[in-house]
Structure formats: structure tokens, C-alpha cells
Scaffold this active site. Structure first.
Site, PDB file in Angstrom:
ATOM      1  N   ASN A 115    -138.011  51.693 -42.834  1.00 29.14           N
ATOM      2  CA  ASN A 115    -138.276  53.036 -43.367  1.00 29.14           C
ATOM      3  C   ASN A 115    -139.734  53.436 -43.186  1.00 29.14           C
ATOM      4  OD1 ASN A 115    -135.685  53.594 -44.026  1.00 29.14           O
ATOM      5  ND2 ASN A 115    -135.950  53.542 -46.242  1.00 29.14           N
TER       6      ASN A 115
ATOM      7  N   LEU B 163    -139.108  62.340 -33.764  1.00 26.68           N
ATOM      8  CA  LEU B 163    -140.300  62.994 -33.232  1.00 26.68           C
ATOM      9  C   LEU B 163    -140.190  64.512 -33.405  1.00 26.68           C
ATOM     10  CD1 LEU B 163    -141.182  61.046 -29.943  1.00 26.68           C
ATOM     11  CD2 LEU B 163    -142.376  60.988 -32.137  1.00 26.68           C
TER      12      LEU B 163
ATOM     13  N   VAL C 226    -125.100  55.649 -51.827  1.00 29.09           N
ATOM     14  CA  VAL C 226    -124.876  54.393 -51.112  1.00 29.09           C
ATOM     15  C   VAL C 226    -123.636  53.661 -51.632  1.00 29.09           C
ATOM     16  CG1 VAL C 226    -125.834  52.058 -50.850  1.00 29.09           C
ATOM     17  CG2 VAL C 226    -127.212  54.046 -50.297  1.00 29.09           C
TER      18      VAL C 226
ATOM     19  N   CYS D 108    -135.480  58.338 -49.996  1.00 27.40           N
ATOM     20  CA  CYS D 108    -135.866  57.002 -49.518  1.00 27.40           C
ATOM     21  C   CYS D 108    -137.298  56.910 -48.993  1.00 27.40           C
ATOM     22  CB  CYS D 108    -134.898  56.536 -48.440  1.00 27.40           C
ATOM     23  SG  CYS D 108    -133.248  56.226 -49.090  1.00 27.40           S
TER      24      CYS D 108
ATOM     25  N   GLY E 117    -139.233  63.996 -46.671  1.00 23.83           N
ATOM     26  CA  GLY E 117    -138.885  63.936 -48.092  1.00 23.83           C
ATOM     27  C   GLY E 117    -137.667  63.064 -48.254  1.00 23.83           C
TER      28      GLY E 117
HETATM   29  N1  LIG Z   1    -129.471  57.607 -50.480  1.00 26.06           N
HETATM   30  C1  LIG Z   1    -129.702  57.034 -49.291  1.00 26.06           C
HETATM   31  O1  LIG Z   1    -129.675  57.665 -48.236  1.00 26.06           O
HETATM   32  C2  LIG Z   1    -129.994  55.552 -49.226  1.00 26.06           C
HETATM   33  C3  LIG Z   1    -129.944  54.893 -47.987  1.00 26.06           C
HETATM   34  C4  LIG Z   1    -130.201  53.531 -47.931  1.00 26.06           C
HETATM   35  C5  LIG Z   1    -130.528  52.855 -49.095  1.00 26.06           C
HETATM   36  N2  LIG Z   1    -130.600  53.520 -50.279  1.00 26.06           N
HETATM   37  C6  LIG Z   1    -130.920  52.763 -51.486  1.00 26.06           C
HETATM   38  O2  LIG Z   1    -129.709  52.532 -52.202  1.00 26.06           O
HETATM   39  C7  LIG Z   1    -129.964  52.537 -53.610  1.00 26.06           C
HETATM   40  C8  LIG Z   1    -129.089  53.572 -54.278  1.00 26.06           C
HETATM   41  O3  LIG Z   1    -129.464  54.845 -53.806  1.00 26.06           O
HETATM   42  P1  LIG Z   1    -128.537  56.134 -54.037  1.00 26.06           P
HETATM   43  O4  LIG Z   1    -129.162  57.232 -53.280  1.00 26.06           O
HETATM   44  O5  LIG Z   1    -127.125  55.770 -53.776  1.00 26.06           O
HETATM   45  O6  LIG Z   1    -128.747  56.353 -55.620  1.00 26.06           O
HETATM   46  P2  LIG Z   1    -127.971  57.352 -56.577  1.00 26.06           P
HETATM   47  O7  LIG Z   1    -128.950  57.750 -57.599  1.00 26.06           O
HETATM   48  O8  LIG Z   1    -127.227  58.365 -55.790  1.00 26.06           O
HETATM   49  O9  LIG Z   1    -126.838  56.425 -57.267  1.00 26.06           O
HETATM   50  C9  LIG Z   1    -127.099  55.393 -58.157  1.00 26.06           C
HETATM   51  C10 LIG Z   1    -125.914  55.286 -59.114  1.00 26.06           C
HETATM   52  O10 LIG Z   1    -126.057  54.084 -59.868  1.00 26.06           O
HETATM   53  C11 LIG Z   1    -125.579  54.336 -61.194  1.00 26.06           C
HETATM   54  N3  LIG Z   1    -126.089  53.294 -62.081  1.00 26.06           N
HETATM   55  C12 LIG Z   1    -127.342  53.106 -62.556  1.00 26.06           C
HETATM   56  N4  LIG Z   1    -127.402  51.992 -63.319  1.00 26.06           N
HETATM   57  C13 LIG Z   1    -126.161  51.455 -63.317  1.00 26.06           C
HETATM   58  C14 LIG Z   1    -125.600  50.274 -63.908  1.00 26.06           C
HETATM   59  N5  LIG Z   1    -126.328  49.442 -64.636  1.00 26.06           N
HETATM   60  N6  LIG Z   1    -124.297  50.042 -63.710  1.00 26.06           N
HETATM   61  C15 LIG Z   1    -123.533  50.886 -62.985  1.00 26.06           C
HETATM   62  N7  LIG Z   1    -124.019  51.988 -62.378  1.00 26.06           N
HETATM   63  C16 LIG Z   1    -125.325  52.272 -62.544  1.00 26.06           C
HETATM   64  C17 LIG Z   1    -126.068  55.741 -61.479  1.00 26.06           C
HETATM   65  O11 LIG Z   1    -125.340  56.336 -62.540  1.00 26.06           O
HETATM   66  C18 LIG Z   1    -125.838  56.432 -60.131  1.00 26.06           C
HETATM   67  O12 LIG Z   1    -124.565  57.034 -60.064  1.00 26.06           O
HETATM   68  C19 LIG Z   1    -131.458  52.804 -53.770  1.00 26.06           C
HETATM   69  O13 LIG Z   1    -132.130  51.571 -53.864  1.00 26.06           O
HETATM   70  C20 LIG Z   1    -131.822  53.481 -52.459  1.00 26.06           C
HETATM   71  O14 LIG Z   1    -133.173  53.293 -52.118  1.00 26.06           O
HETATM   72  C21 LIG Z   1    -130.322  54.840 -50.373  1.00 26.06           C
END
Ligand SMILES: NC(=O)c1ccc[n+]([C@@H]2O[C@H](COP(=O)([O-])OP(=O)(O)OC[C@H]3O[C@@H](n4cnc5c(N)ncnc54)[C@H](O)[C@@H]3O)[C@@H](O)[C@H]2O)c1
Length: 450
Positions: A211, A253, A11, A263, A260
Site C-alpha cells: 500500500n 499513474l 473485506v 486504506c 484517500g
Molecule cells: N476496505 C478495503 O478496501 C480493504 C482492503 C484490504 C484490506 N482492508 C483491511 O481490512 C480490515 C477491514 O476493513 P473494512 O474496510 O472491511 O472495515 P469495515 O469498517 O467496513 O468493517 C469492519 C466490520 O467489523 C465489525 N466489527 C468490529 N469489531 C467486531 C468484533 N469484535 N466482532 C465482530 N465484528 C466486529 C464492524 O461492525 C464492521 O462491520 C481493515 O484492517 C482494513 O485495513 C480493507
């Protein structure tokens, strides 16, 4: 305008790159120094179509930089986005907010001029207030507002989703914060993207409700698929028949092995937790979580049954390991439930996935990883289709039949039509459709296809 994005994962990295494409100066910060070093070299730490080129062009234009120095990134930024992970907390299903709170502390220590601290991570209702409390504690004299801006992008089409979203949701309590975010999203406003301004709690809940609703829709069609198998109906046609009703809609659907990804599973669990704490009934979502987990476990039994009741000593060719196509994300993928169970029953697994194998090898090192789809099939006792990557949609079925020791295709994504598998001399088992024998059993009439 200058912004900082804290967390350079799926994200944070996509959002940062897309904001820089809007002309904003973006610094993406991560505590993972190796990840930042790779990004500085122009290497992508994740697979997402189009991301590498988008990052390269904006980095070359000087609008997108990567750093581990959060303080420098926050200084002078008008908005600071928190985009760190919120995985399930071990044991109780609550969202683990430790990364969000650590990021908030670090941001609070770095704040100088006014900034809006925006939570983009998916966080339970009330988290925005907790972030504000942390900021007030570590930066008592700071000028800031907090806001919630949940992200709805989907892995695999993340850039398109960010650039052309169905809506943007902004939860903010101050005019000033709303104005900063309105300005930031101006390019989307200009293409008439609906902008929904709410309070912070409402914005936080919208993300979970969205979601959970989509997860419910998938689980609904999965259970209808089970019923179809019992009564001899075809779930593809049922899905089409109901999906053409505008009130229902055709998306989400597609019956399969259970949802999985990073999210839906964790967000449903966290929403259930929130509802319990608020003493509000949310039994639909509780059931969705249970049904989906049981489904993934049952898929191994389905495969074993298709193989005649036992897989001890069998070799299974598995195509697709990621939870969906066009991503390398293995988090909560059905393959992680299904394949260890098959191996526990004595099967040997030969697997191929176009982008997920590096991650899969860390989680399932005991699989035999192959270089391409056809290599998995050589001498295997059945072919199992687990993820609907495009390159698995047009396999040479005659070659499939020749390579397999037994002509059996177990299609858990309904990629293929029963007729084409039967015509190629392949027996098949799919989801929510009557099985077929290569010997030529009468196929159930599938009616209004295509
Ligand atoms: N992946 C998706 O499709 C998606 C879609 C919508 C929302 N989200 C939400 O977005 C959020 C992030 O998801 P993601 O899939 O990008 O996660 P991810 O695990 O891919 O990335 C998170 C990143 O944050 C970094 N991080 C952790 N603590 C940190 C800090 N204190 N300072 C700086 N960096 C730090 C980690 O090293 C990692 O690179 C989650 O809450 C998720 O639910 C994800």
C-alpha cells in the site's frame, strides 16, 4: 469445510461471500446487529458491484449465513478470519487494534476443536503474536494456530480481485495452519494464482509495503503534475511516456486531488509509526503522507483560483464525493477536505454522487444534494469533477455549457480532453495540464494522445 469470518464490512463480507462461492460453508459474524439483520434480509450494507447477487446465490444454497453469535460460528470452524476494522488511532497514527484484540478474545473464549485463527485485517508487524498471546491467555488448553492472510482487494472491483488476485500471501508458522489455508484457497491455486508462504511478520509487512508503494506512486505523479503546470507540459502524456516502460508500469499513474479511502492514508501513517518504533528510516513514506495531506488542502485553493480568486457567494456544482468510483466509501475522501474549505470561503455546494450521498450526508450535511449530475449544474458558477464515475465520463458538454452560469469546468481527475471541452465552449482547469479559455487560447500540443 467450515469457516467463520469475524467482521462483515467491505473485506469480511466480500471474502466470506467469495469463500462460499468456492463451496465452503461460511458464517459471517458482526457485532453490529442492524448490519446482520439487513444481511439476513438480503440487503447489502455496502455498495460493491456484484455483491448482492453473489450473496443471494450462496445464501440460497445454504453456504453463507450471517449471525451475531460468534461462539456458534466459531464452534466447528476450521479457520476463523478476523476482518474487523483497523482505523488510525487518534493522535499518533498507529493502527487502532482494539477491534482486532476484542475479536481475538471472543474467538479464544469460543474455541473448542482445532482452528486456525487468521488475521485478514491490515495489522502492524507483531500483531499476529499479540493475537496468539490473547488466545493462549483466554484459552490456555485450546488447539489452534495463528496465521496472517492480508487482503489486497480494491473496493469497486473487490469480487474480481478476490476471485482472480495477483497473489495470495499466507504467513504461518505451522505446517497444519498452512495446509488448512492451502486447502481453502485451492480454487485459486488451480487457476495458477501465485501463493506466497512466509512467516507471520513478513506477511504482515507485505501488506503495508504494497500500500505504501502504491501511495508513493500516486504521490509521485501528483508532484510531477504540479511541475507540468509550472512548465507547460501535460501530465497525461508524461504518465503514458513513463508508464509504457515495463519497469515502471502504467497503473497508479493518474494524477488527481490526492489519494484517500479507507486504506492508503491510514496504512501509510501506521507504517511510518512502525518504522519509527523500530528506529528504521522510512522518510519516503513520511513525505508521501505529508505531501498528500497538503495536496488535498491545496485543491480548494486551486478551485478558488480557477474561479478568479474568490468563491464567496458562488455556487459550485460538484460531481463525485467518494474517494474513487464504484464504492460508497467516504473514508478519507478528498471531498471531505476540499468541500468544507470551499464552503468556509463562502461557496454554496450543490453535489451529486451515484452511491456516496447517504454516507456523505452524515459527514457533510450542509451540502445541497441533487438527484442527478445535470441538476447540480443549473445556474452554477463552475462545475467541479471530483470523482471519475463512469456516468460523468460522457456528459453532454453542450448541455453542461447551457446549464452553467459561467462555462468553467474544473476537472480534478482529467476525465476530459482539453480539446473536447474547448470545442464545447467550456473553459477548463485540470490537473497537470495547461488551462484553457473558452475564448480559444492556443492549446498546448498534447502530442501522442489516445
Ligand atoms: N476496505 C478495503 O478496501 C480493504 C482492503 C484490504 C484490506 N482492508 C483491511 O481490512 C480490515 C477491514 O476493513 P473494512 O474496510 O472491511 O472495515 P469495515 O469498517 O467496513 O468493517 C469492519 C466490520 O467489523 C465489525 N466489527 C468490529 N469489531 C467486531 C468484533 N469484535 N466482532 C465482530 N465484528 C466486529 C464492524 O461492525 C464492521 O462491520 C481493515 O484492517 C482494513 O485495513 C480493507
Amino acid at each position: 469445510m467450515r469457516i467463520a469470518v469475524v467482521g462483515a464490512g467491505y473485506v469480511g463480507l466480500v471474502s466470506g461471500a467469495c469463500f462460499s462461492e468456492f463451496g465452503v460453508s461460511v458464517t459471517c459474524v458482526d457485532t453490529d446487529a442492524a448490519r446482520i439483520a439487513r444481511l439476513q434480509r438480503g440487503e447489502m450494507p455496502i455498495y460493491e458491484p456484484g455483491l448482492e447477487a453473489l450473496v443471494a446465490s450462496n445464501a440460497a444454497a445454504g453456504r453463507l449465513v450471517f449471525s451475531t453469535d460468534l461462539a456458534a460460528a466459531v464452534a466447528g470452524a476450521e479457520a476463523v478470519f478476523i476482518a474487523v476494522g483497523t482505523p488510525s488511532r487518534r493522535g499518533d497514527g498507529h493502527a487502532d487494534l482494539s477491534y482486532v484484540f476484542a475479536a481475538a478474545e471472543a474467538i479464544g473464549r469460543a474455541l473448542s476443536d482445532y482452528a486456525v485463527v487468521v488475521t485478514k485485517s491490515t495489522v502492524p508487524v507483531g500483531t499476529g503474536r499479540q493475537v496468539a498471546a490473547i488466545l493462549h491467555r483466554v484459552c490456555p488448553d485450546g488447539h489452534f494456530d495463528v496465521a496472517s492472510n492480508p487482503e489486497f482487494l480494491r473496493e469497486g472491483s473487490a469480487i474480481e480481485d478476490f476471485m482472480r488476485p495477483d497473489r495470495v500471501v499466507i504467513g504461518a508458522d505451522s505446517e497444519r495452519a498452512g495446509a488448512v489455508l492451502r486447502q481453502l484457497y485451492r480454487p485459486l491455486y488451480l487457476i495458477e494464482t501465485p501463493m506466497l508462504f512466509t512467516d507471520i511478520e513478513t506477511a504482515e509487512l507485505i501488506k503495508y509495503a504494497a500500500n505504501a508503494f502504491l501511495a508513493t506512486k500516486i504521490t509521485f505523479i501528483n508532484e510531477i503534475a504540479d511541475l507540468c503546470e509550472r512548465v507547460g507540459a501535460d501530465v497525461q502524456d508524461v504518465a503514458r511516456g513513463i508508464g509504457l516502460d515495463g519497469r515502471i508500469g502504467r497503473k497508479f499513474l493518474h494524477a488527481g486531488p490526492g489519494f484517500g479511502g479507507s486504506c492508503f492514508p491510514k496504512d501509510c501513517r501506521a507504517l511510518v509509526r512502525t518504522a519509527r518504533e523500530a528506529e528504521a528510516g522510512l522518510s519516503i513514506v513520511e513525505t508521501v503522507v505529508q505531501v498528500n495531506e497538503a495536496r488535498k488542502r491545496r485543491m480548494a485553493d486551486k478551485i478558488i483560483a480557477a474561479c478568479g480568486g474568490a468563491v464567496d457567494g458562488c455556487t459550485l456544482a460538484v460531481l463525485g464525493l467518494t474517494f474513487k468510483p464504484n464504492t460508497d466509501d467516504m473514508r478519507d475522501s478528498p471531498s471531505l477536505e476540499i468541500l468544507p474549505r470551499l464552503m468556509g470561503a463562502g461557496a454554496r455546494i450543490r453535489a451529486f454522487d451515484p452511491e456516496g450521498m447517504a454516507e456523505a450526508k452524515k459527514l457533510m450535511p450542509e451540502l445541497d444534494y441533487c438527484n442527478d449530475a445535470y441538476q447540480t449544474m443549473r445556474g452554477a458558477d463552475a462545475l467541479v469533477l471530483l470523482t471519475e464515475w463512469n456516468e460523468f465520463r460522457a456528459l453532454d458538454l453542450a448541455r453542461v455549457r447551457d446549464l452553467l452560469a459561467a462555462p468553467l469546468v474544473i476537472d480534478l481527475r482529467n476525465i476530459y480532453q482539453p480539446e473536447e471541452l474547448a470545442a464545447a465552449g467550456l473553459s477548463y482547469v485540470s490537473i497537470g495540464r495547461p488551462p484553457g479559455n473558452a475564448g480559444g487560447i492556443a492549446l498546448y500540443p498534447t502530442g501522442m494522445q489516445s
